[in-house]
Design an enzyme around this catalytic site. Sequence first.
Site, mmCIF file in Angstrom:
data_model
loop_
_atom_site.group_PDB
_atom_site.id
_atom_site.type_symbol
_atom_site.label_atom_id
_atom_site.label_comp_id
_atom_site.label_asym_id
_atom_site.label_seq_id
_atom_site.Cartn_x
_atom_site.Cartn_y
_atom_site.Cartn_z
ATOM 1 N N TYR A 63 37.397 47.038 40.449
ATOM 2 C CA TYR A 63 37.418 46.059 41.530
ATOM 3 C C TYR A 63 37.027 46.776 42.815
ATOM 4 O O TYR A 63 37.772 47.605 43.326
ATOM 5 C CB TYR A 63 38.847 45.516 41.604
ATOM 6 C CG TYR A 63 39.035 44.256 42.406
ATOM 7 C CD1 TYR A 63 39.247 43.050 41.752
ATOM 8 C CD2 TYR A 63 39.040 44.268 43.786
ATOM 9 C CE1 TYR A 63 39.450 41.884 42.478
ATOM 10 C CE2 TYR A 63 39.233 43.104 44.509
ATOM 11 C CZ TYR A 63 39.436 41.918 43.856
ATOM 12 O OH TYR A 63 39.649 40.756 44.562
ATOM 13 N N ARG B 67 37.467 31.132 34.848
ATOM 14 C CA ARG B 67 37.831 32.253 33.979
ATOM 15 C C ARG B 67 38.586 33.339 34.743
ATOM 16 O O ARG B 67 38.223 34.520 34.728
ATOM 17 C CB ARG B 67 36.601 32.892 33.327
ATOM 18 C CG ARG B 67 35.910 32.002 32.349
ATOM 19 C CD ARG B 67 34.849 32.735 31.560
ATOM 20 N NE ARG B 67 34.482 31.895 30.437
ATOM 21 C CZ ARG B 67 35.067 31.930 29.258
ATOM 22 N NH1 ARG B 67 36.013 32.808 29.011
ATOM 23 N NH2 ARG B 67 34.687 31.116 28.310
#
Lengths: 568, 568
Positions: B475, B219
């Site tokens: 992130y 994914r």
Amino acid sequence: MIEGVKQQKWWGWGEEGKAYSHHDKPKFAPFVKRIVGVDINVSKTSVPPFSSLDVPATQLTDELRTKLEGIVGATYAQTDDETRVVHAFGKGVRDLVRVRRGELGRVPDVVVYPGDEDEVVALVNAAVEDDFVLIPFGGGSNIVAATEAVPGEPRNVVVANLGRMKSLLEIDEISGMARIQAGVFGPDMEDQLQARGWTMGHQPDSFVWSTLGGWIATRSSGMQSDKYGDISDIVRGLRMVMPGQVLTLRPLPSTSSGPSVREMVLGSEGRLGIITEAWVQVHRIPEQRELQAYFFATYADGLKACEQIAASDANVILARVSDPLETQYIMANGKASGRVGKLANKAIQKLMERKGWDLDGICMSFVGFEGSANHVRYHKGLVSKIIKANNGMGVGKGPGSLYDQKKYDTPYIRDFMLDHGLVADVSETTTPWAHALEIHTNTVAAAHKALEERGVRGVVFCHLSHSYHSGACQYFTFAIADDSEDNLVSYDAVKRAIQQSFMDNHGTVSHHHGVGEEHSPWLDQDISPAGVHMQRTLFEGIDPGNNLNPGKIIHDGKPGISSNSADA
Amino acid sequence: MIEGVKQQKWWGWGEEGKAYSHHDKPKFAPFVKRIVGVDINVSKTSVPPFSSLDVPATQLTDELRTKLEGIVGATYAQTDDETRVVHAFGKGVRDLVRVRRGELGRVPDVVVYPGDEDEVVALVNAAVEDDFVLIPFGGGSNIVAATEAVPGEPRNVVVANLGRMKSLLEIDEISGMARIQAGVFGPDMEDQLQARGWTMGHQPDSFVWSTLGGWIATRSSGMQSDKYGDISDIVRGLRMVMPGQVLTLRPLPSTSSGPSVREMVLGSEGRLGIITEAWVQVHRIPEQRELQAYFFATYADGLKACEQIAASDANVILARVSDPLETQYIMANGKASGRVGKLANKAIQKLMERKGWDLDGICMSFVGFEGSANHVRYHKGLVSKIIKANNGMGVGKGPGSLYDQKKYDTPYIRDFMLDHGLVADVSETTTPWAHALEIHTNTVAAAHKALEERGVRGVVFCHLSHSYHSGACQYFTFAIADDSEDNLVSYDAVKRAIQQSFMDNHGTVSHHHGVGEEHSPWLDQDISPAGVHMQRTLFEGIDPGNNLNPGKIIHDGKPGISSNSADA
């Protein structure tokens, strides 16, 4: 009926007292006469009184009645005949024909109306412990036999109507998400959202008579999906009651936590559990909304324009185009125009003739825009160039406004048609753009071949309804002039021909109506036997007792389409 | 090595001979010294020669060798030590530390390179019949122990490297889709597409060293997902070899054929079968592409701007903003400027000071645009207003061009850091917008608390990397100054603190790195025990012998994160 829970007619679409009428549409009767040879001024059948039906008695055991009443309260466990019959069927034309005839099949034994998730938990666990069948029910608008008990089901059949669970629970105004109970109907949900300045933007044809839980369970898609997405895009989190546990998916924009459990729930049609609430994407009500109408000389031109819009920088909320026959149907279904309207229509007709268009081949199209005034203007400009490049002609906002007002009324026509001996329903599919025209041509041909073989007249028309980067949904409407006892055999023949044509022409079995029992026979061809094996693995693993809406999506034995039909 | 199949270093990221160097970046060493107290001019460890490793001998039985050679040919069944070690690990920092130390775990017994789907079919069926473990392998870039054999696995372990299956098979130019073999690496795929005028637009950080099949199995999401979508949006059809059958999902724009089998394959990490090819969305190479750089006074301002861009009418390909520390890291990592550059930087700094900005708090941002010149101009205008409303400052295209050139080089820095006693890795999550700032604050705090408890210095910084309607991915990069034998205990402590903070602050366990073994302990919290039960049902039903990449996503017994770590 339970106060505050909307319920459709037992015999047809929508609310009692509301029906289609052609009396203010002078062109409609001649159109129907010309196309299928039926005179709609003469009724052929009518709806029998409910009292004439031979409704099988409930088989609910006293023990189970006591248990269910203990869970939901006596008021919310209904066993009267009309409630049970309303919950026995969806609204496919096969359902409408059978219920009018009193062919009631396996009518559920009781309809329960849980008031909260705890009650749903108790119901699901009881279904497993006491080995009864539990079928969730929203608006009852499905057309694929998705909520119907398996014929001859020996166990008690309990339908759980989620209609009391209909609240907007919260809005996360920063993230643009709302938490909403699954039993809410479209209009009620939008009223609650719009009162606070928000909209979900999800507008399936069934909007007025379908629910959030139903949309999720069937992978619904709305008319404005080009902007707002399919329900699979809209739903970001949810809760589903499963045997012994409650699945809790928190609202997340995207994740890579293995095979998507969210996407296993979407489209599960009650086979894995009962959805109680969801986190859905919502949007601020846009400043402007505009539907522009266009005409194309051919359907091929219209398809090409939609394909180019999807590939372009333009943002639209919807782009649809009707084939010639559907265009004629729409125009024939219009009210008598005033003098100004007639003149305008004449002028447009003249213009088309000057362009050398064959008036029998013209195709009507709508493209929608939303956003700031500037945004709408910019994107309308982009679309306008594409329309021109495909030889299209803009005719302004008038038809679009009319479409917007009437867009949810179409299903009422089906009941009217049935009164006049016309069996009508719909089938829709998606293909890659490369196969859009070919699937249209071949599906219309396949349906006509089936009609010929049955020796009956009929009609098939279509519009492109939803666009994606890689392809589009085309939505076929078919009507069969058959008022015989065997009209469901004719229906089966045409429906089968259409679905098989979808498979043979790079299409899927359904874009947004789900599988139920009706589309189940094509699933092997659609997702390959290995895909069916994966779904079956999931269903059997989660529900080994086959208590949760059994027989849907995948079932053994005879294809459902013939097991329920008149020639079975 | 097999000719034509790219292979990374056995001890680190990417290709032999390519490494990070700070010698032309005068500000970097002082920055690292200030932040974590490490002098990067002094090396602490170095990579041992391969010959010094004690590689466990292959346990491949003669019988299985004969069988595998019969399937793929003798050339394509490799048992040499280096090939087996390269295929024993991903590229998480735990992997890098262990391989340098010669802690090799359960090294696979053989690496096979199937040349076509028939060979993959034979391999999968053999795995079931002969009861060996089969692990698919693409670029080997995963950082979650997704392709590592279970420690002590008693059965033969066979890794299937898909690298020979790397062809663009066809482009459907009308539908904007391409059929591509799963083993293709990013650059090779884009070269094949761009030679014909197309691009997939998928740009994960790992792009150079990851493959289409790997993106699907985990994914993946790329930097330009705001326009091109996650891999789950991009993949429209695929083929996956399963025990006894091949799943065939035709390319379809959208469908409602039950629980999505496509979405079961996405993120399945080899546990359901081996993906051999996919139909993916491709786009015409856009006329223009532009990355604009901006500065914000605070991270909160930058997040708010990204949130407003996502909610607006603006179309962007990406919108990212770095927190203050990452901004300083980026600036310290820049090459020495020429005289003009220095003057420009001075001017910007003056402007910030005049605005009263705290220079230690400024945040760098990039927003990208693609399309016709007119389209880029229009959407840049929309974004510009949002930037201004959030007190941001545009600094033009320069930094964006630099970013574009260097965007795939970051992973090389990790090996460099390790040489200097810094253990560095990344973790990323998504939350709804409402929790974006809070998860950042709390995760940085949680990591620092863990560092303090371990008594080591370290750093955590972050950028917002992908936006969605309802939220965003952030992130995090972390580096720990620990050159002791126990540095993986420090890593575990910080990694655990970060992942648990994701769970405690409305985040998901991973946005696009997958689960593997590393994230598996948090899956219960992420998708609830019922969600894990659904995944387990699927894995056990499809692969009852546990032959297909066992131990990933879900596994029993000790959490993998500690079973592989130094303190186990």
